[in-house]
Write a protein that holds these residues in place. Structure first.
Motif, mmCIF file in Angstrom:
data_model
loop_
_atom_site.group_PDB
_atom_site.id
_atom_site.type_symbol
_atom_site.label_atom_id
_atom_site.label_comp_id
_atom_site.label_asym_id
_atom_site.label_seq_id
_atom_site.Cartn_x
_atom_site.Cartn_y
_atom_site.Cartn_z
ATOM 1 N N SER A 130 0.815 -1.217 0.000
ATOM 2 C CA SER A 130 0.000 0.000 0.000
ATOM 3 C C SER A 130 0.850 1.268 0.000
ATOM 4 O O SER A 130 0.411 2.308 -0.508
ATOM 5 C CB SER A 130 -0.935 0.000 1.215
ATOM 6 N N SER A 131 2.056 1.187 0.556
ATOM 7 C CA SER A 131 2.887 2.384 0.691
ATOM 8 C C SER A 131 3.570 2.784 -0.619
ATOM 9 O O SER A 131 3.894 3.953 -0.816
ATOM 10 C CB SER A 131 3.946 2.163 1.774
ATOM 11 N N LEU A 132 3.780 1.825 -1.501
ATOM 12 C CA LEU A 132 4.450 2.145 -2.760
ATOM 13 C C LEU A 132 3.538 2.841 -3.753
ATOM 14 O O LEU A 132 4.003 3.423 -4.738
ATOM 15 C CB LEU A 132 5.001 0.863 -3.395
ATOM 16 N N VAL A 133 2.240 2.754 -3.561
ATOM 17 C CA VAL A 133 1.287 3.293 -4.523
ATOM 18 C C VAL A 133 0.420 4.367 -3.872
ATOM 19 O O VAL A 133 0.283 4.386 -2.640
ATOM 20 C CB VAL A 133 0.406 2.153 -5.092
ATOM 21 N N PRO A 134 -0.182 5.252 -4.680
ATOM 22 C CA PRO A 134 0.007 5.364 -6.140
ATOM 23 C C PRO A 134 1.383 5.926 -6.484
ATOM 24 O O PRO A 134 1.912 6.772 -5.764
ATOM 25 C CB PRO A 134 -1.101 6.323 -6.554
ATOM 26 N N LEU A 135 1.926 5.442 -7.579
ATOM 27 C CA LEU A 135 3.257 5.852 -8.017
ATOM 28 C C LEU A 135 3.171 6.340 -9.460
ATOM 29 O O LEU A 135 2.788 5.588 -10.363
ATOM 30 C CB LEU A 135 4.228 4.669 -7.897
ATOM 31 N N GLU A 136 3.487 7.609 -9.660
ATOM 32 C CA GLU A 136 3.387 8.205 -10.984
ATOM 33 C C GLU A 136 4.684 8.028 -11.773
ATOM 34 O O GLU A 136 5.775 8.187 -11.234
ATOM 35 C CB GLU A 136 3.045 9.689 -10.868
ATOM 36 N N LEU A 137 4.528 7.713 -13.057
ATOM 37 C CA LEU A 137 5.655 7.533 -13.960
ATOM 38 C C LEU A 137 5.716 8.707 -14.937
ATOM 39 O O LEU A 137 4.687 9.329 -15.231
ATOM 40 C CB LEU A 137 5.526 6.224 -14.738
ATOM 41 N N PRO A 138 6.889 9.018 -15.463
ATOM 42 C CA PRO A 138 6.995 10.115 -16.452
ATOM 43 C C PRO A 138 6.313 9.743 -17.768
ATOM 44 O O PRO A 138 6.150 8.561 -18.100
ATOM 45 C CB PRO A 138 8.502 10.286 -16.619
ATOM 46 N N ASP A 139 5.900 10.767 -18.511
ATOM 47 C CA ASP A 139 5.289 10.528 -19.823
ATOM 48 C C ASP A 139 6.296 9.880 -20.769
ATOM 49 O O ASP A 139 7.517 10.060 -20.636
ATOM 50 C CB ASP A 139 4.803 11.853 -20.430
ATOM 51 N N ILE A 140 5.768 9.124 -21.716
ATOM 52 C CA ILE A 140 6.622 8.448 -22.703
ATOM 53 C C ILE A 140 6.158 8.860 -24.097
ATOM 54 O O ILE A 140 4.961 8.757 -24.415
ATOM 55 C CB ILE A 140 6.539 6.915 -22.556
ATOM 56 N N GLU A 141 7.082 9.321 -24.927
ATOM 57 C CA GLU A 141 6.771 9.737 -26.293
ATOM 58 C C GLU A 141 7.629 8.953 -27.280
ATOM 59 O O GLU A 141 8.784 8.620 -26.996
ATOM 60 C CB GLU A 141 7.014 11.234 -26.477
ATOM 61 N N LYS A 142 7.010 8.673 -28.435
ATOM 62 C CA LYS A 142 7.772 7.963 -29.463
ATOM 63 C C LYS A 142 7.070 8.131 -30.809
ATOM 64 O O LYS A 142 5.844 8.179 -30.887
ATOM 65 C CB LYS A 142 7.904 6.479 -29.125
ATOM 66 N N SER A 143 7.871 8.183 -31.849
ATOM 67 C CA SER A 143 7.350 8.224 -33.221
ATOM 68 C C SER A 143 7.596 6.868 -33.869
ATOM 69 O O SER A 143 8.721 6.345 -33.810
ATOM 70 C CB SER A 143 8.041 9.325 -34.037
ATOM 71 N N VAL A 144 6.546 6.304 -34.479
ATOM 72 C CA VAL A 144 6.668 4.982 -35.096
ATOM 73 C C VAL A 144 6.149 5.059 -36.522
ATOM 74 O O VAL A 144 5.297 5.895 -36.867
ATOM 75 C CB VAL A 144 5.875 3.924 -34.295
#
Length: 538
Positions: free
Chosen positions: A89-103
């Motif tokens: 319970s202590s680890l969350v919520p955990l925000e991650l950085p945005d991810i961008e990519k061109s395919v």
């Protein structure tokens, strides 16, 4: 797989004691696993203050550990479950950085994609183990899963006579499985406090499943191809970074803990850690100074250093007597009790006025008419009280199966003449007896016996006193009136308080050669505490 190794710097033990530790802790496991600072601090402290063994330094009392606690494999496993549940319970919520990519998408060309608001909402641990080695404590959590939520968006340009910008957005859920984490933690003594540092931190994700809500049919495979690797790395990096952050917070909290804890209005307990934790494949153990001193006063420089020499020798015989199936064992040296008595004696707290006794007629001069005739002649039928002052620090000696106590006191006999208390005599009294502590049904119980009572006259204003006759009467009163009452009260016991929602279970107490040893399991207070047994050994 989450692996935590808790290393310790080698303690400054004599070769004999060091050898003793290697043999002593070869059969009970230990570990310290620490994730979240604030939420887990109470659990960590409970764990650290429940361990035991022995460590010898040169004769300075301030460098000795008079309270030792040992945590076995069973206790570590219990603590591990608490820590894992808290970490989930202590680890969350955990925000991650945005991810961008061109395919590049066939027919469409180059598509710009972005994943935003990536959040780990839940972590579940399916399996965990704890073990110890000579190098440290290892906590393993494997097969962990995590649930994530995020938003997705894409855009690309196409030509339909004129350039057209096409875009779409939506939400997605992600399921992470087979997550493994490896940590190596170092726990050392730093100037009497515990220092926690992260030596190794590794997180890996085995599988990741992405479920898109909405979007064109080609989008799913495009997102998977473009972001599966980056999303996996983002999860691994975020969890590792969060663990780094929380370990640093916890280390700061451990460093800030006081080295003295007030236990009464006049006394403090020295909780300075002594030496580094002693860890091997069987258990984890650490010591605190454990002595009690007067609040806001330095310890007397003329303390008798002989009290603090060779006091751990008895553990060679005591430790093998403890049961192997207990979660923890606490060892308390008799010097701790003596330090408490010394503080109260020096503070003048060992002084009482007694004006009620089981046989109240004893506190009337008429009762002593034929034994101390001058007393009755000068003060006929007057009531009396006893002004009792302990004349030296009571001495205790922990022996096999019992605690011997010797108390010396000056008893001033006061005659209550109208409203005035007139001192008429002073008698020096020495009492020796034994206490037999027990633990039963979640209560601390016991009994006491009286061995000897010796009296001598210090001064008298009513002539000579028949000391042998007085001694005989008092001894009879103590044995027939006072002791039965006291033992009845002791037999009822004193409840052991719960600690952070947990209580003792299957508790055993042993006494031997200067040490009291208490071994016990721990259970939540909402569960049946089970049997608690008392054992003595020869």
């Amino acid at each position: 797989m989450l692996t935590v190794e808790l290393f310790y710097a080698s303690a400054k033990l004599s070769p004999k004691i060091e050898s003793f530790f290697l043999s002593l802790f070869s059969g009970s496991a230990s570990s310290s696993r620490i994730f979240m600072a604030d939420a887990m601090l109470s659990s960590v402290l409970a764990l650290l203050l429940i361990s035991s063994c022995t460590h010898r330094v040169e004769s300075s009392a301030e460098e000795e550990g008079f309270i030792w606690v040992e945590i076995s494999n069973k206790g570590l496993d219990f603590a591990k479950n608490i820590f894992i549940n808290t970490a989930e319970s202590s680890l969350v919520p955990l925000e991650l950085p945005d991810i961008e990519k061109s395919v590049d998408i066939s027919v469409l060309g180059t598509v710009d994609m972005i994943l935003s608001d990536i959040t780990i909402n839940a972590i579940q641990v399916t399996s965990s183990t704890v073990s110890t080695a000579d190098s440290g404590v290892i906590l393993t959590v494997y097969g962990a899963t995590a649930n994530l939520s995020m938003n997705w968006k894409y855009s690309y340009s196409t030509w339909l006579l004129v350039p057209i910008q096409v875009s779409d957005s939506g939400q997605a859920s992600v399921q992470v499985s087979g997550m493994e984490i490896g940590l190596t933690l170092s726990l050392k003594n730093q100037q009497g406090s515990l220092s926690l540092s992260l030596v190794k931190n590794k997180c890996s994700v085995k599988d990741i499943s992405i479920n898109l809500e909405g979007g064109a049919s080609w989008l799913y495979q495009g997102v998977v191809d473009a972001f599966e690797g980056k999303l996996t790395s983002a999860v691994e990096d975020a969890i590792s970074s969060k663990i780094n952050e929380e370990v640093a917070k916890l280390d700061s909290l451990l460093q800030s803990l006081p080295k003295e804890v007030p236990i009464t209005s006049i006394a403090t307990l020295n909780v300075t850690f002594v030496g580094d934790p002693v860890i091997n494949k069987s258990s984890i153990a650490l010591a605190i100074n454990g002595l009690v001193s007067a609040r806001d006063e330095d310890e007397d420089e003329d303390e008798d250093d002989t009290l603090f020499q060779n006091h751990h020798r008895a553990l060679y015989n005591l430790i093998p007597s403890k049961g192997p199936d207990y979660m923890f064992t606490i060892f308390l040296h008799e010097i701790v009790i003596k330090s408490v008595l010394s503080v109260y004696y020096k503070a003048g707290k060992m002084h009482w006025i007694v004006d009620e006794v089981p046989d109240q007629f004893l506190l009337n001069t008429a009762r002593w008419k034929f034994i101390v005739p001058n007393l009755y002649k000068q003060y006929p039928n007057d009531n009396m009280n006893l002004n009792i002052s302990i004349s030296s620090v009571p001495n205790i000696e922990i022996k096999e199966q019992q605690i011997d106590v010797t108390v010396t006191a000056d008893v001033i006999i006061n005659v209550l003449n109208d409203t005035e208390a007139v001192p008429v005599a002073c008698i020096s009294v020495e009492i020796t007896g034994s206490a037999f502590p027990e633990i039963s049904s979640k209560d601390v119980t016991g009994s006491i016996t009286l061995h000897e009572l010796a009296m001598s006259l210090v001064w008298s204003k009513v002539g000579d006193l028949n000391i042998p006759a007085i001694e005989s009467i008092v001894l009879n009163v103590l044995r027939t009136g006072v002791l039965p009452y006291v033992n009845s009260r002791l037999g009822q016991g004193f409840s052991v308080p719960a600690f952070y929602g947990y209580t003792l279970q299957n508790t055993e107490i042993l006494c031997s050669d200067s040490w009291i040893m208490v071994s016990s399991d721990v259970a939540p207070t909402n569960l049946d505490s089970g049997s608690i047994r008392t054992t003595t050994f020869s």
